[in-house]
Design an enzyme around this catalytic site. Sequence first.
Site, PDB file in Angstrom:
ATOM      1  N   GLY A   1       0.771  -1.236   0.000  1.00  0.00           N
ATOM      2  CA  GLY A   1       0.000   0.000   0.000  1.00  0.00           C
ATOM      3  C   GLY A   1       0.801   1.283   0.000  1.00  0.00           C
ATOM      4  O   GLY A   1       0.249   2.360   0.271  1.00  0.00           O
TER       5      GLY A   1
ATOM      6  N   ASP B   1       2.030  -0.861 -10.601  1.00  0.00           N
ATOM      7  CA  ASP B   1       3.378  -1.121 -10.084  1.00  0.00           C
ATOM      8  C   ASP B   1       3.464  -2.649  -9.999  1.00  0.00           C
ATOM      9  O   ASP B   1       3.404  -3.223  -8.930  1.00  0.00           O
ATOM     10  CB  ASP B   1       3.457  -0.458  -8.695  1.00  0.00           C
ATOM     11  CG  ASP B   1       4.830  -0.500  -8.071  1.00  0.00           C
ATOM     12  OD1 ASP B   1       5.815  -0.333  -8.791  1.00  0.00           O
ATOM     13  OD2 ASP B   1       4.901  -0.704  -6.849  1.00  0.00           O
TER      14      ASP B   1
ATOM     15  N   TYR C   1       3.687 -10.596 -18.747  1.00  0.00           N
ATOM     16  CA  TYR C   1       2.719 -10.488 -17.654  1.00  0.00           C
ATOM     17  C   TYR C   1       2.349  -9.011 -17.444  1.00  0.00           C
ATOM     18  O   TYR C   1       1.172  -8.659 -17.325  1.00  0.00           O
ATOM     19  CB  TYR C   1       3.365 -11.074 -16.390  1.00  0.00           C
ATOM     20  CG  TYR C   1       2.448 -11.376 -15.230  1.00  0.00           C
ATOM     21  CD1 TYR C   1       1.275 -12.110 -15.388  1.00  0.00           C
ATOM     22  CD2 TYR C   1       2.783 -10.958 -13.937  1.00  0.00           C
ATOM     23  CE1 TYR C   1       0.466 -12.412 -14.293  1.00  0.00           C
ATOM     24  CE2 TYR C   1       1.980 -11.252 -12.845  1.00  0.00           C
ATOM     25  CZ  TYR C   1       0.820 -11.978 -13.022  1.00  0.00           C
ATOM     26  OH  TYR C   1       0.028 -12.274 -11.947  1.00  0.00           O
TER      27      TYR C   1
ATOM     28  N   CYS D   1      10.467  -1.584  -9.996  1.00  0.00           N
ATOM     29  CA  CYS D   1      11.713  -1.486  -9.235  1.00  0.00           C
ATOM     30  C   CYS D   1      12.779  -2.307  -9.950  1.00  0.00           C
ATOM     31  O   CYS D   1      13.498  -3.078  -9.339  1.00  0.00           O
ATOM     32  CB  CYS D   1      11.522  -1.938  -7.795  1.00  0.00           C
ATOM     33  SG  CYS D   1      10.870  -3.596  -7.645  1.00  0.00           S
TER      34      CYS D   1
HETATM   35  N1  SAH Z   1       2.529  -0.834  -5.306  1.00  0.00           N
HETATM   36  C1  SAH Z   1       2.957  -1.481  -4.076  1.00  0.00           C
HETATM   37  C2  SAH Z   1       3.968  -2.614  -4.338  1.00  0.00           C
HETATM   38  C3  SAH Z   1       3.442  -3.659  -5.310  1.00  0.00           C
HETATM   39  S1  SAH Z   1       4.426  -5.135  -5.426  1.00  0.00           S
HETATM   40  C4  SAH Z   1       3.488  -0.401  -3.131  1.00  0.00           C
HETATM   41  O1  SAH Z   1       3.791   0.712  -3.580  1.00  0.00           O
HETATM   42  O2  SAH Z   1       3.572  -0.651  -1.922  1.00  0.00           O
HETATM   43  C5  SAH Z   1       3.469  -6.059  -6.557  1.00  0.00           C
HETATM   44  C6  SAH Z   1       2.168  -6.614  -6.001  1.00  0.00           C
HETATM   45  O3  SAH Z   1       1.445  -7.183  -7.093  1.00  0.00           O
HETATM   46  C7  SAH Z   1       2.315  -7.747  -4.980  1.00  0.00           C
HETATM   47  O4  SAH Z   1       1.728  -7.348  -3.760  1.00  0.00           O
HETATM   48  C8  SAH Z   1       1.509  -8.926  -5.588  1.00  0.00           C
HETATM   49  O5  SAH Z   1       0.722  -9.627  -4.627  1.00  0.00           O
HETATM   50  C9  SAH Z   1       0.611  -8.214  -6.586  1.00  0.00           C
HETATM   51  N2  SAH Z   1       0.131  -9.022  -7.725  1.00  0.00           N
HETATM   52  C10 SAH Z   1       0.813  -9.954  -8.438  1.00  0.00           C
HETATM   53  N3  SAH Z   1       0.037 -10.459  -9.423  1.00  0.00           N
HETATM   54  C11 SAH Z   1      -1.184  -9.843  -9.319  1.00  0.00           C
HETATM   55  C12 SAH Z   1      -2.398  -9.942 -10.049  1.00  0.00           C
HETATM   56  N4  SAH Z   1      -2.521 -10.773 -11.083  1.00  0.00           N
HETATM   57  N5  SAH Z   1      -3.432  -9.147  -9.672  1.00  0.00           N
HETATM   58  C13 SAH Z   1      -3.304  -8.303  -8.629  1.00  0.00           C
HETATM   59  N6  SAH Z   1      -2.180  -8.173  -7.910  1.00  0.00           N
HETATM   60  C14 SAH Z   1      -1.117  -8.924  -8.239  1.00  0.00           C
END
Ligand code: SAH
Length: 400
Positions: A221, A288, A315, A338
């Site tokens: 978050g 992200d 993806y 990142c």
């Molecule tokens: N934006 C966040 C960090 C995101 S890290 C911040 O600023 O704190 C990437 C996230 O993508 C992870 O929590 C993972 O659970 C989620 N994720 C991976 N595949 C996903 C999907 N198909 N749908 C939704 N979320 C996904």
Amino acid sequence: MLKDPTAAGDEMIKALAASYDFSLAAVRRLAELYPLRVGGIIASLKTPAKRYFLRVNTLKATPAEVVEELRSRGFEAYVHGVLPDAIYLPVRGPFSVRRLEKIVVAKKEAAESVYQGAHLYAPGVLKAEGVREGERVSIVSPRGHVVAEGIALMDGEEMVSRRHGLAVEVEVSTFKVPSVRELDVYKRGLVYDQSLPAIAAGHALNPRPGQLIVDMCAAPGGKATHVAQLMRGEGRVVAVDRSEGKVRKIEENAKRLGLSNVEVRVADSRYIDLEMEDLAGADAVILDPPCSALGVRPNLYYERDEEEFRALSDYQRQFLKAAAQLLRRGGLLLYSTCTLTLEENELNVLWAARELGLKPKELAPFLGSTGFTEVGPRVQRFEPDAHDTPGFFISILEKI
Ligand code: SAH
């Protein structure tokens, strides 16, 4: 006979990969983009940045107030000066740590935390043969990097069989990052630990009170709570993540920060445009997505291969498609990663521009470097050797 220059390049890449314990696929990508800096970049990636950044919750306090409170408790802390809500604390080290007779092997991520001064908890232990409670041990990564020394608080067998509890109390770690979560300012929701580029990303989106903003990969978050804060608690931030457990973390963070305009949902956001009609016409979307995380610091070693890099970029394009569908005309997409690879960054932005009608916009604030390809001037890269930050990529795309 003269050596083939590409073959010479390949030898250098192999030598760098072996000496830094980074995959060939990763070193190749970095060498192609940064032929003269690749060694320095990888060396930086293996250590934490020298400044540890916190975002100040400006709904509750000013950066100057938080810095003053931290100083009154004996911490060195500074206001960033360019970003209106960023402060930082210096990271100490490197300190020398010894390889002792008794060894506890930690999982990669746990070893990387311990390397920066965290204690080692039982779920992070991979192996601890012959270790007895009370003994002094070295903590090493799965590849044998010694990261810290500490005192075992349980027997080795217990460390690997138990799912919770402090396994090793760390006494000397290679680096020492302030343990922010124990601080009063953290518990009171005055700060969120977030890197400089991630804070810059929130500002680049420039969210406005009253908007509907969807964060497609939101946990834990960081960006979702930042935009909610910048909207001054007005409007809606819908924070989506696939993982139920991680969605709870978003809720906890929003609650701790006192934000009431964050709503969480568990979903696979690649299909969000089809499944969540109430989000259609969003003013902004944050994407992200999962990435190769090559920019994360510290990466003690790095294993992803050719196939994994390719799969991640595919993806990410699935999310980009859904994001374009959700946005209203004129709406903005924040796309950030990142990582430092071309295929997950500039090449995805170019693809989104060509295939999805998303137009890269100029970025402010600009604290990093321009990127590569023709979209370079409109994207922002943070480079660990040049900016003392994690490797990071930011772009803002407008739906036309
Ligand atoms: N934006 C966040 C960090 C995101 S890290 C911040 O600023 O704190 C990437 C996230 O993508 C992870 O929590 C993972 O659970 C989620 N994720 C991976 N595949 C996903 C999907 N198909 N749908 C939704 N979320 C996904």
